[in-house]
Write an enzyme that holds these catalytic residues in place. Structure first.
Site, short mmCIF file in Angstrom:
data_model
loop_
_atom_site.label_atom_id
_atom_site.label_comp_id
_atom_site.label_asym_id
_atom_site.label_seq_id
_atom_site.Cartn_x
_atom_site.Cartn_y
_atom_site.Cartn_z
N ARG A 80 0.85 -1.19 0.00
CA ARG A 80 0.00 0.00 0.00
C ARG A 80 0.88 1.24 0.00
O ARG A 80 1.70 1.41 0.91
CB ARG A 80 -0.92 0.01 1.23
CG ARG A 80 -1.73 1.29 1.35
CD ARG A 80 -2.44 1.46 2.68
NE ARG A 80 -3.09 2.76 2.71
CZ ARG A 80 -3.19 3.52 3.82
NH1 ARG A 80 -2.70 3.08 4.98
NH2 ARG A 80 -3.76 4.70 3.76
N HIS A 124 -2.98 10.97 0.87
CA HIS A 124 -2.38 10.76 2.20
C HIS A 124 -1.73 12.07 2.64
O HIS A 124 -0.55 12.14 2.96
CB HIS A 124 -1.37 9.61 2.15
CG HIS A 124 -1.15 8.96 3.50
ND1 HIS A 124 -1.30 7.61 3.73
CD2 HIS A 124 -0.78 9.50 4.68
CE1 HIS A 124 -1.02 7.35 5.00
NE2 HIS A 124 -0.71 8.47 5.60
N GLU A 169 -7.38 8.63 6.49
CA GLU A 169 -7.65 9.33 7.74
C GLU A 169 -8.10 10.78 7.54
O GLU A 169 -7.40 11.73 7.93
CB GLU A 169 -6.42 9.30 8.65
CG GLU A 169 -5.98 7.90 8.97
CD GLU A 169 -4.91 7.89 10.05
OE1 GLU A 169 -4.59 8.94 10.63
OE2 GLU A 169 -4.39 6.80 10.32
N ASN A 295 -7.11 2.08 10.17
CA ASN A 295 -5.78 2.30 10.77
C ASN A 295 -5.99 2.31 12.28
O ASN A 295 -6.76 3.14 12.78
CB ASN A 295 -5.21 3.65 10.33
CG ASN A 295 -4.80 3.67 8.87
OD1 ASN A 295 -4.86 2.64 8.21
ND2 ASN A 295 -4.37 4.81 8.38
N TYR A 297 -4.08 1.82 16.24
CA TYR A 297 -2.83 1.72 16.99
C TYR A 297 -3.02 1.51 18.48
O TYR A 297 -2.22 0.86 19.12
CB TYR A 297 -2.00 2.98 16.75
CG TYR A 297 -1.48 3.09 15.34
CD1 TYR A 297 -2.22 3.72 14.34
CD2 TYR A 297 -0.26 2.51 15.00
CE1 TYR A 297 -1.75 3.79 13.04
CE2 TYR A 297 0.22 2.57 13.70
CZ TYR A 297 -0.54 3.21 12.72
OH TYR A 297 -0.08 3.28 11.43
N GLU A 353 -3.38 -0.09 8.36
CA GLU A 353 -2.19 0.28 9.16
C GLU A 353 -2.31 -0.27 10.57
O GLU A 353 -3.38 -0.15 11.17
CB GLU A 353 -2.04 1.80 9.29
CG GLU A 353 -1.55 2.51 8.09
CD GLU A 353 -1.44 4.01 8.33
OE1 GLU A 353 -1.17 4.43 9.48
OE2 GLU A 353 -1.67 4.76 7.37
C1 GCO Z 1 -1.52 7.83 10.43
C2 GCO Z 1 -0.87 7.93 9.16
C3 GCO Z 1 0.54 7.43 9.09
C4 GCO Z 1 1.35 7.57 10.37
C5 GCO Z 1 1.22 6.33 11.23
C6 GCO Z 1 2.00 6.49 12.53
O1 GCO Z 1 -2.23 6.83 10.62
O2 GCO Z 1 -1.36 8.74 11.22
O3 GCO Z 1 -1.62 7.22 8.20
O4 GCO Z 1 1.03 8.27 8.10
O5 GCO Z 1 2.71 7.73 10.05
O6 GCO Z 1 -0.10 6.17 11.59
O7 GCO Z 1 1.57 7.63 13.20
#
Ligand code: GCO
Length: 446
Positions: A80, A124, A169, A295, A297, A353
């Protein structure tokens, strides 16, 4: 759901890796590329740590063949990446730049020759500066320019692209860029930021309509960084607070995309905001997508707070944190995937992500990078994803963030997310231990 293979996911599950144009390409002044809002933001003193910029970063514009060799060694099914809008339209519209498309044609052909499918993100965050000068995402015209740009990309590249992601995002593009001011273009104006929310989604709708009208191959979706904070306690007021805490980052985007409307509960807290909805907009935005990109985290904790206009505050939690200060909460990944499954009534999901920043250093002879914390993070989150799949979530793939260390926005190069270490001084690529871990995951050994 297909037969199971080692590791408990179906054979057709898609393993990939992700990057983004401004974060890995470099070559910002090469072959006719125009300036983007991130070029401008990086040049503004104090905006990016240590004054770092994306001028060179991982230099993938010149080193993509070497990187693709490493992707093949990983056994990746997909890569990607995003197209830099100012490479193909230096001023955002008007005459396209053939050399811009030339690069992406070479990149895509090299990926296909290596047996790797390209997944293309159209936006992006690197908006052409000329469009920002004309009003940026708060201006409705930007949505129309985005639809035109998307259609050109389909025409030029659509015969070889497997999967398209319209926006990455939009929450970050609109809210970090125009409300919190910590991302380009660095504005702090809530009414403008909420106009940007709508025009980004409108741009998505126009791009989606162009894709459908052109009957292009492959599938198309959008990537969101939705979150559903857990309540600090099971008291009603904290459970209600947790609901409200997902209004801006999740419901302001997911609800319109699923055919609904902007959450009135959230907008009521900000009477100065007017969503610039015109006739037909919400129908365009709510058109069916083929998949939702997620995405993800970390998971927040929310509690009631009468002093906040939306009645919640985010709380501290016990989990260890990554180099970004993000808590490691794999159970939260499972919870959010299950929630998303229910909320979108079974929409196919690609994790576009997931990954972590770790204190990566090369060993003394510069040939190894031991990153046990990243391996632990990936192992726990992939296990959570597998559990969610086993419990019915229609998750189709996982793209690790990131293939290679890169420009981490306002943190510059101080945060490393790659499974490949990038030595920014000599552009050497050094696979980290997590590279070999992920190779085993992709091969079904983990
Ligand atoms: C986001 C972006 C990425 C970041 C990654 C780490 O999700 O913020 O898509 O470009 O670099 O998530 O922060």
């Amino acid at each position: 759901m297909g037969q199971r293979i080692t590791g408990g996911l179906p054979a057709e599950f898609v393993w990939g890796a992700a990057t983004a144009s401004y974060q890995v390409e470099g070559a910002v002044g090469e072959d006719g590329r125009g300036p983007s809002i991130w070029d401008t933001f990086c040049r503004t003193p104090g905006r990016v740590v240590l004054g770092h910029t994306g001028e060179v970063t991982a230099d993938q514009y010149h080193r993509y063949r070497e990187d693709i060799t490493l992707m093949r060694e990983l056994g990746l099914k997909r890569y990607r990446f995003s197209i830099a809008w100012p490479r193909v339209f230096p001023t955002g519209s008007g005459a396209p730049n053939p050399k811009g498309f030339d690069y992406y044609n070479r990149l895509i052909d090299a990926l296909l020759a290596a047996g790797i499918e390209p997944v293309v993100t159209l936006y992006h965050w690197d908006l052409p500066q000329a469009l920002e000068d004309a009003g940026g995402w708060p201006a409705r015209d930007s949505a129309y320019r985005f639809g035109e740009y998307a259609e050109l990309c389909y025409r030029e590249l659509g015969d070889r692209v497997s999967s398209w992601i319209t926006l990455n995002e939009p929450f970050c593009a609109a809210i970090l860029g125009y409300l919190y001011g910590v991302h380009a273009p660095g504005e702090r104006d809530r009414p403008a930021a909420y106009r940007a929310v709508h025009h980004l989604l409108l741009g998505h709708g126009l791009a989606l309509k162009a894709f459908r009208d052109g009957a292009y191959r492959g599938d198309i979706g959008i990537t969101l960084n939705t979150q559903t904070p857990r309540p600090a306690t099971q008291r009603d007021e904290d459970r209600a607070a947790a609901e409200r805490a997902s209004d801006l980052q999740t419901h302001m985007f997911l609800d319109p995309l699923m055919g609904g409307s902007y959450p009135e509960r959230h907008l009521a807290a900000y009477p100065e905001v007017q969503m610039p909805v015109e006739r037909g907009d919400m129908e365009l935005i709510g058109q069916p997508i083929d998949f939702l990109g997620l995405n993800w985290y970390f998971e927040e904790v929310a509690a009631a707070d009468a002093d906040h206009p939306e009645g919640f505050r985010l709380c501290r939690q016990y989990q260890e944190t990554t180099e970004m200060g993000w808590p490691v909460v794999p159970k939260g990944f499972y919870r959010h995937l299950r929630w998303l499954e229910g909320y979108t009534t079974g929409m196919p999901i690609y994790v576009t992500e997931n990954g972590c920043a770790a204190p990566d250093e090369l060993d003394r002879d510069g040939t190894r990078c031991h990153d046990p914390r990243r391996i632990a993070y990936l192992r726990e989150h992939i296990a959570a994803l597998r559990d969610a799949w086993r419990d019915g979530v229609n998750v189709k793939g996982y793209y690790v963030w990131s293939f290679i260390d890169n420009f981490e926005w306002a943190y510059g190069f101080t945060k490393r997310f790659g499974v490949v270490y990038c030595d920014y001084l000599d552009q050497r690529r050094v696979p980290k231990d997590s590279f070999y871990f992920y190779r085993d995951v992709v091969a079904g050994h983990e």
